[in-house]
Design an enzyme around this catalytic site. Sequence first.
Site, PDB file in Angstrom:
ATOM      1  N   TYR A 130       0.849  -1.200   0.000  1.00  0.00           N
ATOM      2  CA  TYR A 130       0.000   0.000   0.000  1.00  0.00           C
ATOM      3  C   TYR A 130       0.885   1.251   0.000  1.00  0.00           C
ATOM      4  O   TYR A 130       0.859   2.053  -0.919  1.00  0.00           O
ATOM      5  CB  TYR A 130      -0.902   0.025   1.245  1.00  0.00           C
ATOM      6  CG  TYR A 130      -2.231  -0.682   1.131  1.00  0.00           C
ATOM      7  CD1 TYR A 130      -2.418  -1.769   0.283  1.00  0.00           C
ATOM      8  CD2 TYR A 130      -3.320  -0.282   1.910  1.00  0.00           C
ATOM      9  CE1 TYR A 130      -3.639  -2.409   0.207  1.00  0.00           C
ATOM     10  CE2 TYR A 130      -4.552  -0.918   1.833  1.00  0.00           C
ATOM     11  CZ  TYR A 130      -4.706  -1.981   0.984  1.00  0.00           C
ATOM     12  OH  TYR A 130      -5.925  -2.618   0.917  1.00  0.00           O
ATOM     13  N   SER A 131       1.693   1.416   1.079  1.00  0.00           N
ATOM     14  CA  SER A 131       2.431   2.679   1.277  1.00  0.00           C
ATOM     15  C   SER A 131       3.533   2.877   0.247  1.00  0.00           C
ATOM     16  O   SER A 131       4.137   1.911  -0.226  1.00  0.00           O
ATOM     17  CB  SER A 131       3.075   2.699   2.669  1.00  0.00           C
ATOM     18  OG  SER A 131       2.118   2.416   3.651  1.00  0.00           O
ATOM     19  N   GLU A 246      -7.468  -5.140   8.755  1.00  0.00           N
ATOM     20  CA  GLU A 246      -6.109  -4.946   9.264  1.00  0.00           C
ATOM     21  C   GLU A 246      -6.171  -4.322  10.653  1.00  0.00           C
ATOM     22  O   GLU A 246      -5.420  -4.681  11.543  1.00  0.00           O
ATOM     23  CB  GLU A 246      -5.324  -4.030   8.305  1.00  0.00           C
ATOM     24  CG  GLU A 246      -3.903  -3.779   8.779  1.00  0.00           C
ATOM     25  CD  GLU A 246      -3.070  -2.963   7.797  1.00  0.00           C
ATOM     26  OE1 GLU A 246      -3.605  -2.554   6.759  1.00  0.00           O
ATOM     27  OE2 GLU A 246      -1.893  -2.742   8.104  1.00  0.00           O
TER      28      GLU A 246
HETATM   29  C1  LIG Z   1       6.875  -1.159  11.146  1.00  0.00           C
HETATM   30  C2  LIG Z   1       6.004  -0.721  10.011  1.00  0.00           C
HETATM   31  C3  LIG Z   1       5.450  -1.683   9.182  1.00  0.00           C
HETATM   32  C4  LIG Z   1       4.660  -1.287   8.098  1.00  0.00           C
HETATM   33  N1  LIG Z   1       4.195  -2.245   7.238  1.00  0.00           N
HETATM   34  C5  LIG Z   1       3.550  -1.866   6.114  1.00  0.00           C
HETATM   35  C6  LIG Z   1       3.185  -2.824   5.123  1.00  0.00           C
HETATM   36  O1  LIG Z   1       3.413  -4.031   5.283  1.00  0.00           O
HETATM   37  N2  LIG Z   1       2.592  -2.389   4.005  1.00  0.00           N
HETATM   38  C7  LIG Z   1       2.301  -1.073   3.777  1.00  0.00           C
HETATM   39  O2  LIG Z   1       1.729  -0.753   2.736  1.00  0.00           O
HETATM   40  N3  LIG Z   1       2.650  -0.138   4.681  1.00  0.00           N
HETATM   41  C8  LIG Z   1       3.264  -0.502   5.837  1.00  0.00           C
HETATM   42  N4  LIG Z   1       3.649   0.448   6.753  1.00  0.00           N
HETATM   43  C9  LIG Z   1       3.435   1.860   6.432  1.00  0.00           C
HETATM   44  C10 LIG Z   1       2.385   2.559   7.276  1.00  0.00           C
HETATM   45  O3  LIG Z   1       1.084   2.203   6.883  1.00  0.00           O
HETATM   46  C11 LIG Z   1       2.656   4.063   7.148  1.00  0.00           C
HETATM   47  O4  LIG Z   1       3.899   4.317   7.786  1.00  0.00           O
HETATM   48  C12 LIG Z   1       1.558   4.895   7.771  1.00  0.00           C
HETATM   49  O5  LIG Z   1       0.383   4.830   7.017  1.00  0.00           O
HETATM   50  C13 LIG Z   1       1.985   6.371   7.928  1.00  0.00           C
HETATM   51  O6  LIG Z   1       2.430   6.878   6.707  1.00  0.00           O
HETATM   52  P1  LIG Z   1       3.847   7.624   6.582  1.00  0.00           P
HETATM   53  O7  LIG Z   1       4.891   6.748   7.183  1.00  0.00           O
HETATM   54  O8  LIG Z   1       3.993   8.034   5.161  1.00  0.00           O
HETATM   55  O9  LIG Z   1       3.735   8.900   7.522  1.00  0.00           O
HETATM   56  P2  LIG Z   1       3.018  10.287   7.180  1.00  0.00           P
HETATM   57  O10 LIG Z   1       1.725  10.006   6.469  1.00  0.00           O
HETATM   58  O11 LIG Z   1       3.992  11.174   6.515  1.00  0.00           O
HETATM   59  O12 LIG Z   1       2.659  10.833   8.618  1.00  0.00           O
HETATM   60  C14 LIG Z   1       3.656  11.440   9.459  1.00  0.00           C
HETATM   61  C15 LIG Z   1       2.956  11.967  10.701  1.00  0.00           C
HETATM   62  O13 LIG Z   1       1.971  12.967  10.359  1.00  0.00           O
HETATM   63  C16 LIG Z   1       0.687  12.614  10.879  1.00  0.00           C
HETATM   64  N5  LIG Z   1      -0.360  12.983   9.918  1.00  0.00           N
HETATM   65  C17 LIG Z   1      -0.316  12.788   8.578  1.00  0.00           C
HETATM   66  N6  LIG Z   1      -1.471  13.237   8.020  1.00  0.00           N
HETATM   67  C18 LIG Z   1      -2.252  13.699   9.034  1.00  0.00           C
HETATM   68  C19 LIG Z   1      -3.568  14.252   9.099  1.00  0.00           C
HETATM   69  N7  LIG Z   1      -4.321  14.414   8.005  1.00  0.00           N
HETATM   70  N8  LIG Z   1      -4.049  14.601  10.315  1.00  0.00           N
HETATM   71  C20 LIG Z   1      -3.318  14.426  11.452  1.00  0.00           C
HETATM   72  N9  LIG Z   1      -2.039  13.909  11.435  1.00  0.00           N
HETATM   73  C21 LIG Z   1      -1.538  13.533  10.262  1.00  0.00           C
HETATM   74  C22 LIG Z   1       0.723  11.103  11.044  1.00  0.00           C
HETATM   75  O14 LIG Z   1      -0.186  10.672  12.024  1.00  0.00           O
HETATM   76  C23 LIG Z   1       2.169  10.860  11.467  1.00  0.00           C
HETATM   77  O15 LIG Z   1       2.310  11.075  12.846  1.00  0.00           O
HETATM   78  C24 LIG Z   1       4.408   0.085   7.858  1.00  0.00           C
HETATM   79  C25 LIG Z   1       4.946   1.052   8.715  1.00  0.00           C
HETATM   80  C26 LIG Z   1       5.745   0.663   9.771  1.00  0.00           C
HETATM   81  C27 LIG Z   1       6.322   1.744  10.644  1.00  0.00           C
END
Ligand SMILES: Cc1cc2nc3c(=O)[nH]c(=O)nc-3n(C[C@H](O)[C@H](O)[C@H](O)COP(=O)(O)OP(=O)(O)OC[C@H]3O[C@@H](n4cnc5c(N)ncnc54)[C@H](O)[C@@H]3O)c2cc1C
Length: 400
Positions: A130-131, A246
């Site tokens: 997804y991400s 999930e």
């Molecule tokens: C250990 C681990 C395993 C993972 N495994 C998978 C996987 O298997 N497959 C997959 O697809 N993804 C996976 N992920 C990804 C995960 O889903 C994303 O890290 C998550 O959705 C956050 O996205 P980002 O890291 O881009 O952070 P960002 O979206 O950049 O967010 C950064 C910060 O800003 C805050 N924020 C962002 N937008 C808003 C808003 N609109 N309002 C308030 N606060 C906000 C967030 O809460 C966060 O604190 C994994 C992540 C981790 C850490």
Amino acid sequence: MDLDLTAEDLAFRDEVRAFLDAALTPELREAGRRMTSVFCDKKYSLPWQRILHAKGWVAPSWPREYGGTGWNETQRAIFSAECVRAGAPGLAPMGLRMVGPVIMRYGTPEQKAHYLPRILSGEDYWCQGYSEPGSGSDLASLQLRATSDGDHYVLNGSKIWTTHAHWANRMFCLVRTSTEGKPQAGITFLLLDMGTPGIKVDPIITLAGEHEVNQVFFDNVRVPVSGRVGEENAGWTVAKYLLEFERGGGSAAGMKVALERLRNLARQETSDQGGPLIEDPAFRAKLAGAGVALDAIEMTEHRVLAALASGNAPGPASSMLKTQGTELMQRLDEIALEGLAHYGAVQQIEARAPGSNQPFIGPEHGLTTTARYLNDRAASIYGGSNEIQRDIMARLVLGL
Ligand SMILES: Cc1cc2nc3c(=O)[nH]c(=O)nc-3n(C[C@H](O)[C@H](O)[C@H](O)COP(=O)(O)OP(=O)(O)OC[C@H]3O[C@@H](n4cnc5c(N)ncnc54)[C@H](O)[C@@H]3O)c2cc1C
């Protein structure tokens, strides 16, 4: 749901206990005890999955027609609590809990016939694409491009944080098939083979020194159109359905064991004042507060399980469970580190591995507490960050 166990429930619990006693090898139990995050090493989770599959107990929440157990909600709660209590390693959720229900709901008859049995048996090990870099919370902005070429899509771009991509032979992923209109309207849900030429998996090492997540690169990767779930450009609906599964939990049983472990630790360790830590009022208050929060989570979990049992997606309750569950998990990790004091600081990666004969100081769970603390920081981020979950609840529950 009646929380008092009937004579039949107790008989079922005894049957489960007897099975777990016989089926869990010492190595599998050790692997379960030494998990440092919600994910277990495939080396241990897969053999355990095969044992459960042979018994017919691998997917209690699946409908019977697809290989579920036909248990009621109480039986499923008993089973999951007993597995944790017995120290069973956790099963990878990407197939059984995530893409499985999606294929049941949106898959073609051919996709169901092909993939569902392979998910149950563990023959296919899945990861979730997804991400992307820059598209996590704002998932709809994802850029991995899928261009149509006859009966194939050609994929170019990258996915990140992909848990266990280095072990998976299958990925379910979201790709961009159109840039017209709203970003959500140009996304398609695809199933693909990780062995396809052009896929490269690079490791990302966590603060705990472990390899759990990856970045995956796609360079002209050809994926048959038959791997598409749902219509082209209709992947957003499928993606959201999967996320509800999930986020829907299964964590209260694990946290109960963690809390009990903490109580035992507090009986053995000494407080700054010199007496047993369990008699320190500040520490006791933390344990009691965690216990109360855990009761509330357990009740919410029963509600989510009831929704799943009646064939419904859990809805916004899954956001509540995700937020409360992960925050309590982190609170328990903090209390554990405080209780362990200097033992918590010892980071012996080699000694942590099941079967290792490396010596270590202090209680056995001192080996994994720091790693768990570090890895569980991610729990309030993955599966959709807790800030985003609070937004969802504000909209769907409070109507704000
Ligand atoms: C250990 C681990 C395993 C993972 N495994 C998978 C996987 O298997 N497959 C997959 O697809 N993804 C996976 N992920 C990804 C995960 O889903 C994303 O890290 C998550 O959705 C956050 O996205 P980002 O890291 O881009 O952070 P960002 O979206 O950049 O967010 C950064 C910060 O800003 C805050 N924020 C962002 N937008 C808003 C808003 N609109 N309002 C308030 N606060 C906000 C967030 O809460 C966060 O604190 C994994 C992540 C981790 C850490």
